[in-house]
Scaffold this motif. Structure first.
Motif, PDB file in Angstrom:
ATOM      1  N   ILE A  24       0.877  -1.266  -0.048  1.00 39.07           N
ATOM      2  CA  ILE A  24       0.155   0.041  -0.058  1.00 39.07           C
ATOM      3  C   ILE A  24       0.866   1.324   0.022  1.00 39.07           C
ATOM      4  O   ILE A  24       0.475   2.208  -0.576  1.00 39.07           O
ATOM      5  N   LEU A  25       1.951   1.181   0.547  1.00 41.82           N
ATOM      6  CA  LEU A  25       2.801   2.270   0.703  1.00 41.82           C
ATOM      7  C   LEU A  25       3.371   3.086  -0.729  1.00 41.82           C
ATOM      8  O   LEU A  25       3.679   4.081  -1.098  1.00 41.82           O
ATOM      9  N   VAL A  26       3.334   1.871  -1.676  1.00 43.85           N
ATOM     10  CA  VAL A  26       3.828   2.301  -3.032  1.00 43.85           C
ATOM     11  C   VAL A  26       2.386   2.675  -4.153  1.00 43.85           C
ATOM     12  O   VAL A  26       2.655   2.864  -5.157  1.00 43.85           O
ATOM     13  N   VAL A  27       1.241   2.411  -3.539  1.00 41.67           N
ATOM     14  CA  VAL A  27       0.271   2.412  -4.443  1.00 41.67           C
ATOM     15  C   VAL A  27       0.111   4.054  -4.891  1.00 41.67           C
ATOM     16  O   VAL A  27       0.141   4.267  -6.080  1.00 41.67           O
ATOM     17  N   PRO A  28       0.183   5.495  -4.153  1.00 39.29           N
ATOM     18  CA  PRO A  28       0.228   6.555  -4.624  1.00 39.29           C
ATOM     19  C   PRO A  28       1.521   6.686  -5.662  1.00 39.29           C
ATOM     20  O   PRO A  28       1.522   7.393  -6.795  1.00 39.29           O
ATOM     21  N   LEU A  29       2.610   6.188  -5.405  1.00 41.80           N
ATOM     22  CA  LEU A  29       3.866   6.418  -6.200  1.00 41.80           C
ATOM     23  C   LEU A  29       3.511   5.547  -7.420  1.00 41.80           C
ATOM     24  O   LEU A  29       3.814   6.030  -8.502  1.00 41.80           O
ATOM     25  N   LEU A 619      -0.895   7.076  10.246  1.00 45.22           N
ATOM     26  CA  LEU A 619       0.082   8.266  10.268  1.00 45.22           C
ATOM     27  C   LEU A 619       1.384   7.844   9.433  1.00 45.22           C
ATOM     28  O   LEU A 619       2.048   8.529   8.694  1.00 45.22           O
ATOM     29  N   PHE A 620       1.881   6.691   9.922  1.00 49.55           N
ATOM     30  CA  PHE A 620       2.997   6.149   9.502  1.00 49.55           C
ATOM     31  C   PHE A 620       2.813   6.046   8.059  1.00 49.55           C
ATOM     32  O   PHE A 620       3.920   6.310   7.091  1.00 49.55           O
ATOM     33  N   VAL A 621       1.756   5.099   7.629  1.00 50.54           N
ATOM     34  CA  VAL A 621       1.346   5.003   6.028  1.00 50.54           C
ATOM     35  C   VAL A 621       1.384   6.085   5.245  1.00 50.54           C
ATOM     36  O   VAL A 621       1.887   6.205   4.193  1.00 50.54           O
ATOM     37  N   SER A 622       0.364   6.860   5.959  1.00 49.01           N
ATOM     38  CA  SER A 622       0.391   8.376   4.792  1.00 49.01           C
ATOM     39  C   SER A 622       1.825   9.160   4.786  1.00 49.01           C
ATOM     40  O   SER A 622       1.905   9.579   3.605  1.00 49.01           O
ATOM     41  N   VAL A 623       2.469   9.083   5.923  1.00 53.94           N
ATOM     42  CA  VAL A 623       3.963   9.678   5.806  1.00 53.94           C
ATOM     43  C   VAL A 623       4.813   9.075   4.701  1.00 53.94           C
ATOM     44  O   VAL A 623       5.106   9.668   3.921  1.00 53.94           O
ATOM     45  N   LEU A 624       4.877   7.622   4.955  1.00 45.09           N
ATOM     46  CA  LEU A 624       5.710   7.133   3.934  1.00 45.09           C
ATOM     47  C   LEU A 624       5.133   6.906   2.513  1.00 45.09           C
ATOM     48  O   LEU A 624       5.896   7.078   1.546  1.00 45.09           O
ATOM     49  N   GLN A 625       3.683   6.985   2.546  1.00 43.16           N
ATOM     50  CA  GLN A 625       3.297   7.195   0.956  1.00 43.16           C
ATOM     51  C   GLN A 625       3.690   8.389   0.241  1.00 43.16           C
ATOM     52  O   GLN A 625       3.936   8.473  -0.657  1.00 43.16           O
ATOM     53  N   SER A 626       3.631   9.424   1.161  1.00 47.44           N
ATOM     54  CA  SER A 626       3.946  10.749   0.702  1.00 47.44           C
ATOM     55  C   SER A 626       5.473  10.887   0.244  1.00 47.44           C
ATOM     56  O   SER A 626       5.877  11.566  -0.705  1.00 47.44           O
ATOM     57  N   ILE A 627       6.228  10.403   1.147  1.00 50.85           N
ATOM     58  CA  ILE A 627       7.593  10.670   0.706  1.00 50.85           C
ATOM     59  C   ILE A 627       7.973   9.803  -0.386  1.00 50.85           C
ATOM     60  O   ILE A 627       8.766  10.224  -1.248  1.00 50.85           O
ATOM     61  N   PHE A 628       7.507   8.594  -0.535  1.00 49.02           N
ATOM     62  CA  PHE A 628       7.837   7.614  -1.636  1.00 49.02           C
ATOM     63  C   PHE A 628       7.124   8.313  -3.099  1.00 49.02           C
ATOM     64  O   PHE A 628       8.152   8.253  -3.965  1.00 49.02           O
TER      65      PHE A 628
END
Length: 772
Positions: A24-29, A619-628
């Motif tokens: 899920i972390l790389v979905v926005p990416l 919060l952790f997932v949202s921040v990592l998604q944004s960073i990636f």
């Protein structure tokens, strides 16, 4: 704190959950990168779009030159690298369009150049370029080719307009030359009109003098007519009395001849002599009375004839002067008529040249019509000069007849003088006869003594009587001639006197006509000078110097200067704010379908503790998604931004807002909430104005535009990526997102609190049941 630790331990122990969260972390990416990479710069790759070109133009001629606009258009396309131009026949082009081998077909019709050549005609025909596309196969490609056709149409229009401008400026040069020639012609016309005007003034002056002389002539003719009538009356009276005188003279002649024949018998016929002397004395007394009466009448006749002769000689002088002036007048009138014809001919030629020049010019119909109306007014202003209808030959004939009659008056005067001399001789002879008869009668006693003297006297009388008879005959012939001449002269003077007013009127009409002519020629002169000035000015104004740059500027007079307040380098860069916002929201939506937001890892101690344990993961997932996502877009896709740290911070803020919204819906409504999350996503896609301006959206989406978080996320990302000149605007958008986040956060805590109470109530009901 215990719930937070257990939540993380549960994820760590559940390898499948951990892998799902990592995915899920790389979905926005993935969403942002794949979509933007696929649509990063399509407008810079239109040279890969195959476009078929069919040229069926047959060419034409324009201004004497060959015109092949279709071929020129094709040549320009060969130098154009915006598309993959394929020059094929019509059948292959249409088949390729259906098979998607070509994305557009451009067809140049047969009459393309022929219609271009009608640009200066009264009814020009439009140049048509037919193009075909297949939006059903690929709508974006059809829109790109539509835009390209608009540019091609503009280029063709500029090319045709440039040729038209060249023709127009060349025509203006011809118009300027024509106006210059017309100006020179009008100057010559003005000079000729000035000369005619001077001649008209001289003619008017001479005709005024003629009119005055004619008035004097008419007056003198009237006086001569009156004198001639008196003379004719005297001649008629003299002619009526002269037969008595002639009869007496005949008798005297006969008596003298008889006396002369019988003188030899004088001595023997003294008695008869006494009787004859008595008869002679009686006859001589009658003769004396007749000669006295004739002598008394003849001075009056002689004076009348002399007066008539003087007046006739004066009239004759005036007539000779009038004939001279009439000859000069007729010469001048002929010159004037010839000048007027020359002026009218020159003016008609010049006006025709001007009308031909205007008709061949490129001026508009309204301007041609207005110039032709002005030229017709100038031509119509020339006066129609009509000289009086006077027959000069008739006047000359009448003047000649009058002169002849005047010469007869002179002859009559000479005959009267001879008659006067003859009458004086007769009168003297009659006196002598009467004295002799008286002497004979009183001196009969001295008859014998004076017989010789008597014989001599009779002989003298006999010798003089033929002369008396001859003189009487001459007088009679003279009276007849005088009577005939007087009648003819009277008739001639009557006719001349009757025609005098007509002659005076004709002279007056000539004077008035010459004045009209003078005014008209002055008007022609003024109009010619004005025409010369206007034509000279028009020739100067129409003399335009042009170059190829002038034609180009005429074809494309404006240059659009694109002053952008911000720059978007590629199509993908323009879509990045919308795609990044959409990717972050989709990542939050996917996360809620995998991670159990409603199930606590342990017994909830409070609603806040339950919220905090779940929000820590969110919060952790949202921040990592944004960073990636930010790192991939900036450093892999090479998205140009004005501030990378602001982009990262703003992406994290919107990601947290999206997670809180989805968490609120899921915790409150479970699967229904997840479904509503999809609906919220769709509403934000329509109302966020990520692709088209909000003014182009349907009314519903315009209303909800301000009430969805994605609106402010897209505005903020645009400021960071494309604009970068108003960070205050960015922080205002961040403030709106913070308001949404706080609202969603408070509502989520409230839901978790309610869920905690419900959870505790359910546990309390289960415990008594277990104990029983």
């Amino acid at each position: 704190m215990n719930m937070l630790k257990k939540e993380w331990l549960r994820i760590w122990k559940d390898r499948k959950m951990l892998l799902a969260i990592c995915g899920i972390l790389v979905v926005p990416l993935l969403y942002s990168t794949i979509f933007l990479a696929a649509n990063w710069d399509p407008y810079n790759k239109t040279d890969n779009l195959a476009v078929a070109v069919v040229n069926k133009d047959k060419g034409s001629t324009f201004e004497g030159k060959d015109l092949h606009v279709g071929d020129d258009f094709v040549d320009n396309l060969k130098d154009n690298d915006k598309f993959d131009w394929q020059f094929v026949d019509e059948a292959k082009a249409m088949d390729g369009l259906k098979a998607e081998d070509y994305y557009m077909v451009v067809k140049i019709p047969e009459n393309f150049s022929a219609n271009a050549a009608t640009l200066l005609d009264e009814e020009p025909k439009q140049m048509n370029i037919d193009y075909y596309s297949n939006p059903g196969k690929n709508y974006p490609a059809s829109k790109i080719t539509d835009t390209a056709m608009q540019q091609l149409e503009k280029e063709v229009a500029e090319q045709v307009t440039e040729e038209y401008a060249h023709s127009v400026f060349a025509s203006l040069s011809d118009v300027a030359d024509g106006l210059k020639k017309a100006s020179d012609g009008s100057k010559e016309l003005a000079d000729g009109s000035s000369e005619v005007n001077e001649g008209a003034k001289n003619l008017s002056k001479n005709l005024a003098s003629l009119s005055a002389s004619t008035a004097t002539y008419t007056e003198k003719v009237g006086e001569a007519d009156q004198g001639m009538q008196k003379l004719d009356q005297g001649i008629q009276s003299l002619a009526s009395q002269y037969p008595d005188l002639d009869e007496g003279i005949t008798q005297v002649n006969e008596g003298l001849q008889t006396l002369n024949g019988k003188s030899g018998e004088l001595s023997s016929g003294s008695d008869k002599l006494v009787s004859a002397t008595d008869d002679l004395t009686s006859s001589l007394e009658k003769l004396q009375q007749a000669t006295d009466q004739l002598a008394g009448k003849f001075p009056e006749l002689n004076n009348g004839i002399a007066s008539a002769n003087e007046q006739a000689q004066a009239v004759k002088g005036d007539l000779e002067n009038t004939q001279s002036r009439l000859s000069d007048l007729m010469v001048l009138a002929e010159q004037l008529q010839e000048s007027q014809q020359q002026v009218e001919s020159q003016q008609a030629d010049q006006l025709q040249k001007i009308e031909d020049t205007i008709a061949s010019s490129s001026l508009s119909d309204e301007q041609k019509e207005e110039l032709q109306n002005q030229i017709q007014q100038i031509g119509g202003s020339s006066p129609d000069i009509q000289l009086p209808d006077i027959d000069p030959e008739a006047i000359k004939q009448q003047l000649t007849e009058v002169t002849t009659q005047l010469d007869r008056i002179n002859e009559l005067a000479e005959g009267a003088q001879q008659t006067q001399t003859a009458l004086n001789g007769i009168n003297d002879a009659t006196g002598k006869l009467l004295a002799g008869a008286t002497a004979i009668q009183s001196g009969q006693t001295d008859l014998n003594d004076g017989i010789n003297a008597y014989t001599d006297g009779v002989s003298q009388l006999a010798d003089g009587s033929p002369a008396l008879v001859s003189g009487s005959q001459s007088v009679n012939d003279g009276l007849n001639q005088l009577q005939s001449g007087s009648t003819q002269l009277t008739a001639g003077l009557d006719q001349l006197n009757a025609n005098g007013p007509q002659l005076s009127d004709g002279a007056q009409q000539l004077t008035e006509g010459s004045q009209t002519l003078s005014d008209g020629t002055q008007s022609v002169t003024d109009g010619s000078n004005e025409l010369y000035g206007e034509l000279a000015k028009g020739a100067e104004d129409a003399n335009i110097s042009t170059t190829d740059k002038t034609d180009t500027m005429f074809a494309s007079p404006t240059e659009v200067k694109d002053e952008k307040l911000s720059n978007v380098h590629t199509y993908g860069e323009g879509l990045a704010p919308y795609i990044l916002s959409l990717g972050l929201f989709v990542g939050a939506l996917v996360f809620t379908n995998i991670f159990p937001l409603r199930d606590p890892a342990s017994k909830p101690t409070s609603g806040f503790a339950w919220f905090l344990s779940k929000f820590s993961i969110v919060l952790f997932v949202s921040v990592l998604q944004s960073i990636f996502a930010v790192i991939m877009l900036v450093h892999v896709v090479h998205l140009q931004v004005h501030s990378e740290w602001r982009l990262l911070l703003f992406a994290i803020l919107f990601s947290i807002t999206s997670f809180l919204l989805i968490q609120l819906l899921t915790v409150a409504l479970d699967n229904v909430g997840r479904f509503l999350g999809i609906i919220v996503l769709l509403i934000q896609i329509g109302a966020g104005a990520g692709t088209y301006p909000v003014a182009l959206l349907p009314e519903f989406f315009q209303v909800v535009h301000k009430f969805v978080p994605m609106t402010y996320a897209i505005n903020g990302f645009r400021e960071i990526i494309s604009i970068g000149d108003d960070w205050g605007f960015l922080w205002r958008q961040a403030g709106y997102l913070s308001i949404f986040s706080v609202l969603f956060l408070a509502l989520t805590i409230l839901v978790y609190t309610l869920q905690t109470r419900k959870f505790k109530n359910n546990n309390e009901e289960k415990e008594p049941a277990v104990s029983m």
